[in-house]
Scaffold this motif. Structure first.
Motif, mmCIF file in Angstrom:
data_model
loop_
_atom_site.group_PDB
_atom_site.id
_atom_site.type_symbol
_atom_site.label_atom_id
_atom_site.label_comp_id
_atom_site.label_asym_id
_atom_site.label_seq_id
_atom_site.Cartn_x
_atom_site.Cartn_y
_atom_site.Cartn_z
ATOM 1 N N PHE A 134 -8.628 9.262 -12.058
ATOM 2 C CA PHE A 134 -8.039 9.206 -13.401
ATOM 3 C C PHE A 134 -6.682 9.913 -13.427
ATOM 4 C CE2 PHE A 134 -12.348 8.889 -15.829
ATOM 5 C CZ PHE A 134 -12.304 7.511 -15.739
ATOM 6 N N GLN A 135 -6.622 11.102 -12.870
ATOM 7 C CA GLN A 135 -5.392 11.890 -12.913
ATOM 8 C C GLN A 135 -4.262 11.212 -12.141
ATOM 9 O OE1 GLN A 135 -4.709 14.691 -14.747
ATOM 10 N NE2 GLN A 135 -6.671 14.175 -15.717
ATOM 11 N N GLY A 136 -4.592 10.543 -11.040
ATOM 12 C CA GLY A 136 -3.567 9.839 -10.277
ATOM 13 C C GLY A 136 -2.904 8.749 -11.090
ATOM 14 N N GLN A 137 -3.696 7.998 -11.864
ATOM 15 C CA GLN A 137 -3.136 6.947 -12.706
ATOM 16 C C GLN A 137 -2.317 7.537 -13.849
ATOM 17 O OE1 GLN A 137 -3.160 3.851 -11.972
ATOM 18 N NE2 GLN A 137 -2.621 2.744 -13.834
ATOM 19 N N LEU A 138 -2.789 8.613 -14.426
ATOM 20 C CA LEU A 138 -2.057 9.243 -15.518
ATOM 21 C C LEU A 138 -0.690 9.760 -15.045
ATOM 22 C CD1 LEU A 138 -4.950 11.208 -17.250
ATOM 23 C CD2 LEU A 138 -3.743 9.226 -18.167
ATOM 24 N N ASP A 139 -0.638 10.280 -13.831
ATOM 25 C CA ASP A 139 0.646 10.758 -13.297
ATOM 26 C C ASP A 139 1.645 9.612 -13.150
ATOM 27 O OD1 ASP A 139 -0.252 13.366 -13.171
ATOM 28 O OD2 ASP A 139 -0.753 13.295 -11.032
ATOM 29 N N VAL A 140 1.173 8.446 -12.697
ATOM 30 C CA VAL A 140 2.057 7.285 -12.559
ATOM 31 C C VAL A 140 2.558 6.832 -13.930
ATOM 32 C CG1 VAL A 140 2.197 4.872 -11.820
ATOM 33 C CG2 VAL A 140 0.996 6.539 -10.387
ATOM 34 N N ILE A 141 1.669 6.778 -14.902
ATOM 35 C CA ILE A 141 2.068 6.374 -16.260
ATOM 36 C C ILE A 141 3.152 7.307 -16.797
ATOM 37 C CG2 ILE A 141 1.291 6.148 -18.652
ATOM 38 C CD1 ILE A 141 -1.522 5.506 -17.457
ATOM 39 N N LYS A 142 2.920 8.613 -16.687
ATOM 40 C CA LYS A 142 3.885 9.584 -17.209
ATOM 41 C C LYS A 142 5.247 9.424 -16.540
ATOM 42 C CE LYS A 142 0.262 12.987 -18.209
ATOM 43 N NZ LYS A 142 -0.397 14.228 -17.728
ATOM 44 N N GLY A 143 5.265 9.210 -15.230
ATOM 45 C CA GLY A 143 6.525 9.053 -14.524
ATOM 46 C C GLY A 143 7.304 7.841 -14.981
ATOM 47 N N PRO A 176 0.796 -1.232 0.000
ATOM 48 C CA PRO A 176 0.000 0.000 0.000
ATOM 49 C C PRO A 176 0.827 1.281 0.000
ATOM 50 C CG PRO A 176 -0.986 -1.605 1.475
ATOM 51 C CD PRO A 176 0.309 -2.205 1.010
ATOM 52 N N ALA A 177 1.969 1.272 0.666
ATOM 53 C CA ALA A 177 2.796 2.470 0.718
ATOM 54 C C ALA A 177 3.419 2.804 -0.637
ATOM 55 C CB ALA A 177 3.902 2.306 1.761
ATOM 56 N N GLN A 178 3.363 1.844 -1.586
ATOM 57 C CA GLN A 178 3.928 2.062 -2.918
ATOM 58 C C GLN A 178 2.851 2.030 -3.996
ATOM 59 O OE1 GLN A 178 6.680 -1.307 -2.644
ATOM 60 N NE2 GLN A 178 8.388 0.147 -2.556
ATOM 61 N N ALA A 179 1.618 2.331 -3.617
ATOM 62 C CA ALA A 179 0.499 2.199 -4.543
ATOM 63 C C ALA A 179 0.195 3.467 -5.324
ATOM 64 C CB ALA A 179 -0.754 1.752 -3.793
ATOM 65 N N HIS A 180 0.680 4.608 -4.850
ATOM 66 C CA HIS A 180 0.292 5.865 -5.478
ATOM 67 C C HIS A 180 1.490 6.798 -5.620
ATOM 68 C CE1 HIS A 180 -3.429 4.350 -3.486
ATOM 69 N NE2 HIS A 180 -3.953 4.686 -4.641
ATOM 70 N N GLY A 181 1.363 7.734 -6.551
ATOM 71 C CA GLY A 181 2.329 8.797 -6.685
ATOM 72 C C GLY A 181 3.729 8.339 -7.039
ATOM 73 N N ARG A 182 4.701 9.125 -6.596
ATOM 74 C CA ARG A 182 6.090 8.830 -6.924
ATOM 75 C C ARG A 182 6.516 7.480 -6.391
ATOM 76 N NH1 ARG A 182 9.427 10.040 -10.944
ATOM 77 N NH2 ARG A 182 10.842 8.294 -10.608
ATOM 78 N N ALA A 183 5.980 7.074 -5.241
ATOM 79 C CA ALA A 183 6.335 5.771 -4.680
ATOM 80 C C ALA A 183 5.922 4.650 -5.626
ATOM 81 C CB ALA A 183 5.685 5.584 -3.315
ATOM 82 N N ALA A 184 4.782 4.795 -6.304
ATOM 83 C CA ALA A 184 4.335 3.786 -7.266
ATOM 84 C C ALA A 184 5.245 3.769 -8.487
ATOM 85 C CB ALA A 184 2.895 4.056 -7.683
ATOM 86 N N VAL A 185 5.632 4.933 -8.965
ATOM 87 C CA VAL A 185 6.561 5.005 -10.097
ATOM 88 C C VAL A 185 7.846 4.266 -9.758
ATOM 89 C CG1 VAL A 185 7.963 6.558 -11.520
ATOM 90 C CG2 VAL A 185 5.597 7.169 -10.955
ATOM 91 N N ASP A 186 8.431 4.575 -8.608
ATOM 92 C CA ASP A 186 9.697 3.950 -8.211
ATOM 93 C C ASP A 186 9.544 2.446 -8.023
ATOM 94 O OD1 ASP A 186 10.913 6.416 -8.278
ATOM 95 O OD2 ASP A 186 10.735 6.774 -6.123
ATOM 96 N N ALA A 187 8.413 2.002 -7.472
ATOM 97 C CA ALA A 187 8.194 0.570 -7.253
ATOM 98 C C ALA A 187 8.154 -0.186 -8.581
ATOM 99 C CB ALA A 187 6.905 0.343 -6.472
ATOM 100 N N HIS A 188 7.458 0.371 -9.558
ATOM 101 C CA HIS A 188 7.399 -0.269 -10.873
ATOM 102 C C HIS A 188 8.779 -0.332 -11.519
ATOM 103 C CE1 HIS A 188 3.033 0.459 -10.558
ATOM 104 N NE2 HIS A 188 2.895 -0.447 -11.514
ATOM 105 N N LEU A 189 9.513 0.758 -11.436
ATOM 106 C CA LEU A 189 10.837 0.796 -12.059
ATOM 107 C C LEU A 189 11.805 -0.154 -11.367
ATOM 108 C CD1 LEU A 189 11.145 4.649 -12.587
ATOM 109 C CD2 LEU A 189 10.704 2.922 -14.345
ATOM 110 N N ASP A 190 11.775 -0.198 -10.045
ATOM 111 C CA ASP A 190 12.654 -1.111 -9.303
ATOM 112 C C ASP A 190 12.342 -2.561 -9.658
ATOM 113 O OD1 ASP A 190 13.832 1.073 -8.101
ATOM 114 O OD2 ASP A 190 12.773 0.848 -6.189
ATOM 115 N N TYR A 191 11.069 -2.878 -9.749
ATOM 116 C CA TYR A 191 10.642 -4.243 -10.087
ATOM 117 C C TYR A 191 11.095 -4.614 -11.501
ATOM 118 C CZ TYR A 191 7.343 -7.981 -11.337
ATOM 119 O OH TYR A 191 6.771 -9.151 -11.783
ATOM 120 N N TYR A 192 10.889 -3.725 -12.437
ATOM 121 C CA TYR A 192 11.292 -3.962 -13.826
ATOM 122 C C TYR A 192 12.796 -4.185 -13.923
ATOM 123 C CZ TYR A 192 12.741 -2.383 -18.501
ATOM 124 O OH TYR A 192 13.345 -2.250 -19.727
#
Length: 305
Positions: A86-95, A29-45
């Motif tokens: 919607f905007q929250g998801q778009l921000d994660v995609i862009k990051g 949950p702490a990595q589900a939104h915002g910059r934390a979500a962006v970093d979590a996806h990138l670290d996993y990849y």
């Protein structure tokens, strides 16, 4: 081949240097939104070596009315793109797209109208549809219009396509007539809106004992479903859908339990049974959050010829 070339070749049913791999999981949950979500996806990849990124969607659909009874579905109207979820998801995609800078394709999760209707109704959509299908269908049309606009915005944000989570096709949930009349048209409407605007729309058909034939004409570039009792095998699905298939691994099976050599044996068996073309190796559905990432690396390594 680089990762983009490899995935594009798989989508085109052309020879690949190795079968591409796509696996995903929910982050804490702490990595589900915002910059934390962006970093979590990138670290996993970066830790796993996967061939593309599938962005998780932890921003459930929210209607502007409370859905407590079947009649409430008639009050639903399309939700504007400015809605925070919607905007929250778009921000994660862009990051994520900005960070990978074209190194791999990025697709993003969008829950289809039936699933989104479950989110906004507290999962009462099935009982409501049985009670008043016309009312629910009207609400689903409004949700579909909202999602079509959102999907196009995701593509504008840099996503190469949509991971479309389709639900409602289980034989024990709705009758065939209910599904074909009140669910399918709204799902297809969303997919038609993005048919020509993307290169990797992945249709995920969620659940067990599904009427998979009902999805054969859903527009997408690839299809993923659970290869479980009551569903089709990968080869049977390829014959039905006539496009690239994604999957093969039990998302609660050996890839989770290990050991490493067993994971690699299963990976090689799947590729040998199916063949190396028209396949992206994946799982039936989302992997457990706590999976050992070395298990995923073992899958990627085992695809090497």
């Amino acid at each position: 081949m680089n990762k983009v070339e490899r995935v594009r070749a798989a989508l085109g049913n052309r020879p690949v240097d190795r079968v591409p791999v796509g696996l995903w999981l929910h982050f804490p949950p702490a990595q589900a939104h915002g910059r934390a979500a962006v970093d979590a996806h990138l670290d996993y990849y970066r830790a796993t070596g996967l061939d593309f990124i599938k962005v998780m969607n932890e921003h459930p659909f929210q209607a502007d009315v409370t859905i407590a009874s079947p009649a409430d579905w008639r009050r639903l109207r399309p939700v504007p793109l400015s809605a925070p979820f919607f905007q929250g998801q778009l921000d994660v995609i862009k990051g994520i797209v900005d960070a990978v800078a074209g190194e791999c394709l990025v697709i993003t999760t969008v829950f289809g109208p039936y699933a989104a209707g479950g989110h906004t109704s507290g999962e009462r959509i099935t009982e409501h549809l049985r009670a008043d299908p016309q009312a629910v269908s009207g609400g689903l049309a409004a949700i579909a219009e909202s999602l079509a606009g959102f999907c196009l915005a995701c593509l504008d944000a840099g996503a190469a396509g949509i991971y479309f989570s389709a639900q409602g096709g289980e034989r024990d949930r709705l009758t065939a007539d209910q599904f074909f009349t009140y669910v399918k048209p709204h799902e297809v409407a969303v997919l038609e809106a993005i048919r020509d605007a993307s290169e990797l729309n992945l249709l995920h058909i969620c659940g067990n004992n599904i009427r998979l034939t009902a999805y054969a004409d859903y527009p997408s570039h690839a299809v993923n479903w659970a290869v479980t009792p009551g569903n089709l095998t990968l080869k049977q699905g390829q014959s039905l859908f006539r496009r690239t298939v994604v999957g093969g691994l039990d998302n609660r099976g050996v890839v989770v339990r290990g050991p490493r050599h067993a994971i690699q044996e299963e990976t090689r068996r799947l590729i040998a049974d199916f063949g190396p073309q028209g396949l992206i190796l994946g799982a039936d559905c989302t992997l457990p959050t706590a999976i050992d990432l070395d298990h995923i690396r073992a899958v990627v390594e085992a695809t090497a010829p």
